[in-house]
Design a protein around this motif. Sequence first.
Motif, PDB file in Angstrom:
ATOM      1  N   ILE A  34       0.824  -1.216   0.000  1.00  0.00           N
ATOM      2  CA  ILE A  34       0.000   0.000   0.000  1.00  0.00           C
ATOM      3  C   ILE A  34       0.857   1.264   0.000  1.00  0.00           C
ATOM      4  CG2 ILE A  34      -2.058  -1.042   1.054  1.00  0.00           C
ATOM      5  CD1 ILE A  34      -1.118   0.199   3.754  1.00  0.00           C
ATOM      6  N   ASP A 133      -0.320   9.823   5.898  1.00  0.00           N
ATOM      7  CA  ASP A 133      -0.547   8.543   5.204  1.00  0.00           C
ATOM      8  C   ASP A 133      -0.664   7.403   6.224  1.00  0.00           C
ATOM      9  OD1 ASP A 133      -0.884   6.870   3.035  1.00  0.00           O
ATOM     10  OD2 ASP A 133       1.260   6.644   2.648  1.00  0.00           O
ATOM     11  N   LYS A 136      -6.585   5.864   8.621  1.00  0.00           N
ATOM     12  CA  LYS A 136      -7.491   6.849   8.018  1.00  0.00           C
ATOM     13  C   LYS A 136      -8.427   7.476   9.059  1.00  0.00           C
ATOM     14  CE  LYS A 136      -5.164   5.592   4.599  1.00  0.00           C
ATOM     15  NZ  LYS A 136      -3.852   6.234   4.511  1.00  0.00           N
ATOM     16  N   ASP A 159      -2.679  11.230   1.556  1.00  0.00           N
ATOM     17  CA  ASP A 159      -2.828  10.140   0.580  1.00  0.00           C
ATOM     18  C   ASP A 159      -4.158   9.412   0.795  1.00  0.00           C
ATOM     19  OD1 ASP A 159      -2.002   8.426  -1.497  1.00  0.00           O
ATOM     20  OD2 ASP A 159      -1.034   7.032  -0.121  1.00  0.00           O
ATOM     21  N   ASN A 160      -4.622   8.756  -0.247  1.00  0.00           N
ATOM     22  CA  ASN A 160      -5.765   7.818  -0.178  1.00  0.00           C
ATOM     23  C   ASN A 160      -7.087   8.480   0.194  1.00  0.00           C
ATOM     24  OD1 ASN A 160      -3.242   6.142   1.362  1.00  0.00           O
ATOM     25  ND2 ASN A 160      -4.076   5.273  -0.528  1.00  0.00           N
ATOM     26  N   ARG A 164     -10.283   3.948  -2.256  1.00  0.00           N
ATOM     27  CA  ARG A 164     -10.645   2.965  -3.291  1.00  0.00           C
ATOM     28  C   ARG A 164     -12.161   2.874  -3.502  1.00  0.00           C
ATOM     29  NH1 ARG A 164      -8.017  -2.298  -2.096  1.00  0.00           N
ATOM     30  NH2 ARG A 164      -7.167  -1.647  -0.094  1.00  0.00           N
TER      31      ARG A 164
HETATM   32  C1  DHB Z   1      -4.470   1.569   1.500  1.00  0.00           C
HETATM   33  C2  DHB Z   1      -3.542   2.259   0.788  1.00  0.00           C
HETATM   34  C3  DHB Z   1      -2.715   3.146   1.417  1.00  0.00           C
HETATM   35  O1  DHB Z   1      -1.767   3.830   0.746  1.00  0.00           O
HETATM   36  C4  DHB Z   1      -2.846   3.395   2.750  1.00  0.00           C
HETATM   37  O2  DHB Z   1      -2.066   4.323   3.279  1.00  0.00           O
HETATM   38  C5  DHB Z   1      -3.793   2.696   3.482  1.00  0.00           C
HETATM   39  C6  DHB Z   1      -4.602   1.782   2.847  1.00  0.00           C
HETATM   40  C7  DHB Z   1      -5.332   0.626   0.807  1.00  0.00           C
HETATM   41  O3  DHB Z   1      -5.297   0.591  -0.422  1.00  0.00           O
HETATM   42  O4  DHB Z   1      -6.064  -0.108   1.457  1.00  0.00           O
END
Ligand code: DHB
Length: 210
Positions: A34, A133, A136, A159-160, A164
Amino acid sequence: MEVTDEQYVDGLYGEDADLARTKKGIAEKGMPDISISDGYGRLLTMLVQLAGAKNVLEIGALGGYSGICLARGLGEGGLLTSLELRAEYAEVALTHMKEAGFGEAVEYVIGDAKESLAQLKGEGRRFDFFFIDADKDGYPVYLDYAIQLANPGAVIVGDNVLLRGRTINPEKGGPAVLSVRAFNERIASDERLTSTVLPGYDGLAIAIVK
Ligand code: DHB
Ligand code: MG
């Protein structure tokens, strides 16, 4: 074969030996895949350089991929302070930073980032650049601390911010989703910030503290 816009753009760049070694090391240690996207990693380097940042604070080190990107933008004598919950991740990150030639440019602070941030604040530490990062759920608190620890004109990157697809999915409402939505709304509306949110890859928030 059809490629996505992101795959096309990433394909313009040759392999980066330091980053490839770091990704391989992260996988070999069984750590999650990740790390920040390649494109946004390149952007981190550019933003640190453009900001002329001397002191960079990273919240969430993982295996050092973003650490290398941030350190590449630092001038001579610059320092990356990286907060990481897990000592074993910080160890891996330091190994990768050393292998990339940045062992002297980084300090790791192990533990819960909220406690580390409170300590940095108590010490009067200030930073020119923040890269958020980590977990969350913590994003709104990390943004608050970043604003408090910012030198004037400091840059804050998160980030993120699309999780997704979960951020924009009305059926999702868990703590991470609610926290990231709150973070994004604050990034966009806080009058102390000039900002934008890039929707490519998994979303990247970029703000300047006025
Ligand atoms: C995810 C990606 C990340 O860069 C992160 O910091 C936490 C989770 C993920 O894709 O689940
Ligand atoms: Mg991330």
